[in-house]
Motif scaffolding. Structure first.
Motif, PDB file in Angstrom:
ATOM      1  N   UNK A  27      40.257  54.744  44.043  1.00  0.00           N
ATOM      2  CA  UNK A  27      39.110  53.830  44.032  1.00  0.00           C
ATOM      3  C   UNK A  27      39.576  52.494  43.437  1.00  0.00           C
ATOM      4  N   UNK A  28      39.987  51.598  44.317  1.00  0.00           N
ATOM      5  CA  UNK A  28      40.603  50.337  43.894  1.00  0.00           C
ATOM      6  C   UNK A  28      39.626  49.184  44.121  1.00  0.00           C
ATOM      7  N   UNK A  29      39.531  48.307  43.133  1.00  0.00           N
ATOM      8  CA  UNK A  29      38.786  47.059  43.299  1.00  0.00           C
ATOM      9  C   UNK A  29      39.787  45.915  43.278  1.00  0.00           C
ATOM     10  N   UNK A  30      39.800  45.114  44.328  1.00  0.00           N
ATOM     11  CA  UNK A  30      40.693  43.952  44.430  1.00  0.00           C
ATOM     12  C   UNK A  30      39.967  42.743  43.861  1.00  0.00           C
ATOM     13  N   UNK A  31      40.558  42.104  42.861  1.00  0.00           N
ATOM     14  CA  UNK A  31      39.876  41.030  42.143  1.00  0.00           C
ATOM     15  C   UNK A  31      40.234  39.630  42.643  1.00  0.00           C
ATOM     16  N   UNK A  32      40.766  39.540  43.860  1.00  0.00           N
ATOM     17  CA  UNK A  32      41.032  38.240  44.498  1.00  0.00           C
ATOM     18  C   UNK A  32      41.180  38.468  46.000  1.00  0.00           C
ATOM     19  N   UNK A  33      40.788  37.481  46.820  1.00  0.00           N
ATOM     20  CA  UNK A  33      40.931  37.642  48.270  1.00  0.00           C
ATOM     21  C   UNK A  33      42.362  37.937  48.712  1.00  0.00           C
ATOM     22  N   UNK A  34      43.339  37.327  48.021  1.00  0.00           N
ATOM     23  CA  UNK A  34      44.735  37.563  48.399  1.00  0.00           C
ATOM     24  C   UNK A  34      45.125  39.020  48.193  1.00  0.00           C
ATOM     25  N   UNK A  35      44.627  39.624  47.124  1.00  0.00           N
ATOM     26  CA  UNK A  35      44.923  41.039  46.865  1.00  0.00           C
ATOM     27  C   UNK A  35      44.305  41.912  47.961  1.00  0.00           C
ATOM     28  N   UNK A  36      43.073  41.591  48.342  1.00  0.00           N
ATOM     29  CA  UNK A  36      42.412  42.335  49.423  1.00  0.00           C
ATOM     30  C   UNK A  36      43.240  42.278  50.701  1.00  0.00           C
ATOM     31  N   UNK A  37      43.732  41.084  51.038  1.00  0.00           N
ATOM     32  CA  UNK A  37      44.551  40.936  52.249  1.00  0.00           C
ATOM     33  C   UNK A  37      45.805  41.794  52.180  1.00  0.00           C
ATOM     34  N   UNK A  38      46.442  41.805  51.024  1.00  0.00           N
ATOM     35  CA  UNK A  38      47.675  42.578  50.880  1.00  0.00           C
ATOM     36  C   UNK A  38      47.390  44.060  51.073  1.00  0.00           C
ATOM     37  N   UNK A  69      32.878  36.193  42.389  1.00  0.00           N
ATOM     38  CA  UNK A  69      34.069  35.452  42.803  1.00  0.00           C
ATOM     39  C   UNK A  69      35.213  35.802  41.865  1.00  0.00           C
ATOM     40  N   UNK A  70      36.427  35.477  42.281  1.00  0.00           N
ATOM     41  CA  UNK A  70      37.565  35.886  41.454  1.00  0.00           C
ATOM     42  C   UNK A  70      37.605  35.156  40.114  1.00  0.00           C
ATOM     43  N   UNK A  71      36.939  33.998  40.030  1.00  0.00           N
ATOM     44  CA  UNK A  71      36.896  33.301  38.731  1.00  0.00           C
ATOM     45  C   UNK A  71      35.627  33.626  37.944  1.00  0.00           C
ATOM     46  N   UNK A  90      46.908  36.902  37.735  1.00  0.00           N
ATOM     47  CA  UNK A  90      47.077  36.383  36.373  1.00  0.00           C
ATOM     48  C   UNK A  90      46.379  35.039  36.197  1.00  0.00           C
ATOM     49  N   UNK A  91      46.534  34.144  37.163  1.00  0.00           N
ATOM     50  CA  UNK A  91      45.870  32.854  37.106  1.00  0.00           C
ATOM     51  C   UNK A  91      44.612  32.909  37.951  1.00  0.00           C
ATOM     52  N   UNK A  92      43.462  32.831  37.318  1.00  0.00           N
ATOM     53  CA  UNK A  92      42.216  32.837  38.068  1.00  0.00           C
ATOM     54  C   UNK A  92      41.212  33.826  37.526  1.00  0.00           C
ATOM     55  N   UNK A  93      41.593  35.094  37.421  1.00  0.00           N
ATOM     56  CA  UNK A  93      40.664  36.077  36.883  1.00  0.00           C
ATOM     57  C   UNK A  93      40.435  35.841  35.393  1.00  0.00           C
ATOM     58  N   UNK A  94      39.176  35.883  34.932  1.00  0.00           N
ATOM     59  CA  UNK A  94      38.886  35.627  33.524  1.00  0.00           C
ATOM     60  C   UNK A  94      39.451  36.718  32.612  1.00  0.00           C
ATOM     61  N   UNK A  95      40.171  36.293  31.585  1.00  0.00           N
ATOM     62  CA  UNK A  95      40.845  37.224  30.675  1.00  0.00           C
ATOM     63  C   UNK A  95      39.839  38.119  29.965  1.00  0.00           C
ATOM     64  N   UNK A  96      38.652  37.575  29.617  1.00  0.00           N
ATOM     65  CA  UNK A  96      37.685  38.378  28.863  1.00  0.00           C
ATOM     66  C   UNK A  96      37.174  39.558  29.687  1.00  0.00           C
TER      67      UNK A  96
END
Length: 282
Positions: A27-38, A69-71, A90-96
């Motif tokens: 059960x994977x959640x992709x946290x950016x569109x690029x990850x979903x594409x991959x 959204x990813x941000x 790493x760049x984009x998703x909120x660290x918190x």
């Protein structure tokens, strides 16, 4: 839950962190569109239970439950999907939000695609995570071969025309040296006229005219008629070499600025525009 599903292993992600992940994520959640594409490109989409807004390629991805959204991730929507793994950028998703997910014992693996090489490394990493290492290796080998052939042709070209790459409309925004779009322009045999330490520099119209780009490429996160309107506005400046020689182009931003498998396609598109006499010879 079966013993097999409960098995875990420790891996190091592209952010340099040690992460305990399921040996066989289901059960994977992709946290950016690029990850979903991959994930789709690796034919592992059956594992996806959620994705972010604008995860629209391939079209089937648009039907996945969205978690913001990813941000601006929605923690409640993510947790409601019951993921056993989230794949972040790493760049984009909120660290918190990432930290709170980890506090809830939901592992988060981060990729850090900043260049063609690190995009390919991200594909290999995600392939390893999802037990699709062979497919990932084949995909990366194909990408490397295409990139190498294009770079070789570009290095032998007679000229390196000046390129202005517009990604923002109001204000005009371009791409500096610390971006993978700069790398794509240079790899395709062009000179990035916005090169410099600022990743996304802003320009006035007068500054762009002073740069006298031989090629003007327009792309934007906006969709629809805006592309054509911006092109029509530039076409009114007939003293601009790119306009005079009819070398103003509109390109799909997702193929170029989404760090995934289609970046090799984006590089090929740029090469064909920058060196039309060599188009298709790779």
């Amino acid at each position: 839950m079966s013993l097999f599903a409960a098995e875990t292993r420790i891996v190091r992600d592209q952010a340099g962190r040690s992460v305990r992940v399921p040996a066989n994520p289901r059960r994977v959640v992709a946290l950016a569109p690029s990850v979903t594409e991959i994930v789709f490109a690796l034919k592992q989409e059956s594992r996806l239970v959620g994705a972010t807004q604008f995860s629209d390629y391939p079209p089937e991805a648009d039907r996945l439950p969205k978690v913001g959204s990813y941000i601006r991730l929605d923690l409640e929507k993510i947790t409601a999907l019951g993921p056993d793994l989230c794949i972040a950028v790493k760049d984009g998703n909120p660290v918190d939000v990432v930290s709170r997910l980890e506090m809830l014992n939901i592992p988060v693996y981060a990729v850090d695609p900043r260049s063609l090489d690190t995009v390919m490394a991200a594909i290999l990493s995600i392939g390893d995570l999802l037990n699709a290492a062979e497919a990932a290796s084949s995909m990366v080998a194909d990408m490397k071969g295409r990139v190498s052939r294009i770079r070789q042709l570009a290095s032998g070209a007679k000229e390196r025309p000046g390129v202005f790459f517009q990604i923002g409309v109001s204000p005009i925004v371009s791409v500096g040296t610390p971006t993978f779009l700069h790398e794509l322009i240079e790899s395709a045999g062009g000179r990035n006229l916005a090169a410099g330490d600022t990743p996304y520099p802003r320009f006035s119209r007068e500054q762009v005219l002073a740069l006298a780009p031989e090629i003007l490429i327009i792309t934007s996160m906006a969709r629809g008629e805006l592309f054509q309107k911006v092109k029509e506005e530039w076409m009114g400046w007939r003293e601009l070499p790119a306009v005079r020689n009819r070398r103003v182009h509109i390109l799909d931003s997702d193929v170029l600025d989404r760090p995934g498998p289609r970046m090799a396609d984006g590089l090929a598109q740029l090469f064909d525009i920058i060196h039309p006499d060599l188009a298709g010879k790779y």
